[in-house]
Write a protein that holds these residues in place. Structure first.
Motif, PDB file in Angstrom:
ATOM      1  N   SER A  81      39.338  -7.499 -60.939  1.00  0.00           N
ATOM      2  CA  SER A  81      38.053  -6.968 -60.473  1.00  0.00           C
ATOM      3  C   SER A  81      37.422  -6.092 -61.538  1.00  0.00           C
ATOM      4  N   MET A 126      41.699  -1.883 -54.197  1.00  0.00           N
ATOM      5  CA  MET A 126      42.755  -2.399 -53.311  1.00  0.00           C
ATOM      6  C   MET A 126      44.109  -1.777 -53.637  1.00  0.00           C
ATOM      7  N   GLN A 157      41.671 -14.215 -53.611  1.00  0.00           N
ATOM      8  CA  GLN A 157      40.913 -13.257 -54.421  1.00  0.00           C
ATOM      9  C   GLN A 157      41.311 -13.356 -55.879  1.00  0.00           C
ATOM     10  N   SER A 158      42.598 -13.393 -56.124  1.00  0.00           N
ATOM     11  CA  SER A 158      43.103 -13.447 -57.484  1.00  0.00           C
ATOM     12  C   SER A 158      42.638 -14.706 -58.204  1.00  0.00           C
ATOM     13  N   LEU A 195      38.835 -14.476 -58.801  1.00  0.00           N
ATOM     14  CA  LEU A 195      38.544 -13.497 -59.856  1.00  0.00           C
ATOM     15  C   LEU A 195      38.928 -14.035 -61.230  1.00  0.00           C
ATOM     16  N   VAL A 252      44.653  -8.089 -58.432  1.00  0.00           N
ATOM     17  CA  VAL A 252      43.277  -8.110 -57.922  1.00  0.00           C
ATOM     18  C   VAL A 252      42.495  -6.936 -58.503  1.00  0.00           C
ATOM     19  N   ARG A 253      43.124  -5.779 -58.563  1.00  0.00           N
ATOM     20  CA  ARG A 253      42.444  -4.599 -59.114  1.00  0.00           C
ATOM     21  C   ARG A 253      42.064  -4.815 -60.577  1.00  0.00           C
ATOM     22  N   ILE A 261      36.233 -13.776 -53.138  1.00  0.00           N
ATOM     23  CA  ILE A 261      36.487 -12.433 -53.667  1.00  0.00           C
ATOM     24  C   ILE A 261      36.460 -11.407 -52.537  1.00  0.00           C
ATOM     25  N   LYS A 262      35.609 -11.627 -51.553  1.00  0.00           N
ATOM     26  CA  LYS A 262      35.495 -10.709 -50.427  1.00  0.00           C
ATOM     27  C   LYS A 262      36.502 -11.008 -49.315  1.00  0.00           C
ATOM     28  N   PRO A 264      44.819 -11.939 -50.834  1.00  0.00           N
ATOM     29  CA  PRO A 264      45.006 -11.625 -52.253  1.00  0.00           C
ATOM     30  C   PRO A 264      45.160 -12.838 -53.158  1.00  0.00           C
ATOM     31  N   GLN A 302      47.683  -4.190 -54.763  1.00  0.00           N
ATOM     32  CA  GLN A 302      47.316  -5.496 -55.337  1.00  0.00           C
ATOM     33  C   GLN A 302      46.837  -5.289 -56.767  1.00  0.00           C
ATOM     34  N   GLY A 337      37.644  -4.782 -54.538  1.00  0.00           N
ATOM     35  CA  GLY A 337      38.856  -5.290 -55.182  1.00  0.00           C
ATOM     36  C   GLY A 337      39.460  -4.287 -56.141  1.00  0.00           C
TER      37      GLY A 337
END
Length: 136
Positions: free
Chosen positions: A117, A107, A60-61, A64, A113-114, A52-53, A57, A110, A104
């Motif tokens: 998050s 961001m 992260q996606s 998440l 991701v937003r 996640i960090k 992307p 993205q 996130g």
């Protein structure tokens, strides 16, 4: 099972390739049933928090998406002991997790991701005591 290989590969990988292992692990776990992931959560959750960090992307996606599925009640389970397990594991990573989710959520460019998050952030209050979340 590929998961143990990916976890070991991540631990032994040079710093510049660790992100690839995180992305592969997160993308693999998204497609595994929740019941199969829960026994390995103590090993996997720290890596999900790192994904996640990460500055990738796609990793992260995927991380998440998996985290969102894990912290929500499992509609297929008749009784869900997994929620308390996930909550207790999250407590140990709360500082890093919340800061990663807040990053996130901010961001630019993205949207997935937003949204994911924000979804994860909104699912934390029923799981984590207010006294633990309030400082963040």
């Amino acid at each position: 099972r590929e998961m143990p290989r990916l976890v070991e590969g991540y631990k032994n990988a040079p710093a510049d390739t660790k992100g690839h292992y995180l992305g592969a692990l997160a993308n693999l776990l998204v497609h595994i049933p929740r019941a199969a992931v829960e026994p390995d959560l103590p090993k996997v959750l720290p890596l999900l928090v790192q994904a996640i960090k990460a500055n990738q992307p796609s990793a992260q996606s995927a991380a998440l998406s998996l985290l969102s599925a894990l912290i929500r009640p499992d509609p297929a389970a008749k009784s869900s002991p997994g929620a308390s397990t996930v909550a207790s594991l999250l407590q140990g990573h709360l500082v890093t997790l919340v800061s990663g989710l807040l990053e996130g959520a901010r961001m630019r460019g993205q949207i997935k991701v937003r949204c994911l998050s924000l979804d994860c952030l909104s699912a934390l209050p029923p799981l984590i005591p207010f006294s633990s979340l309030f400082p963040h």
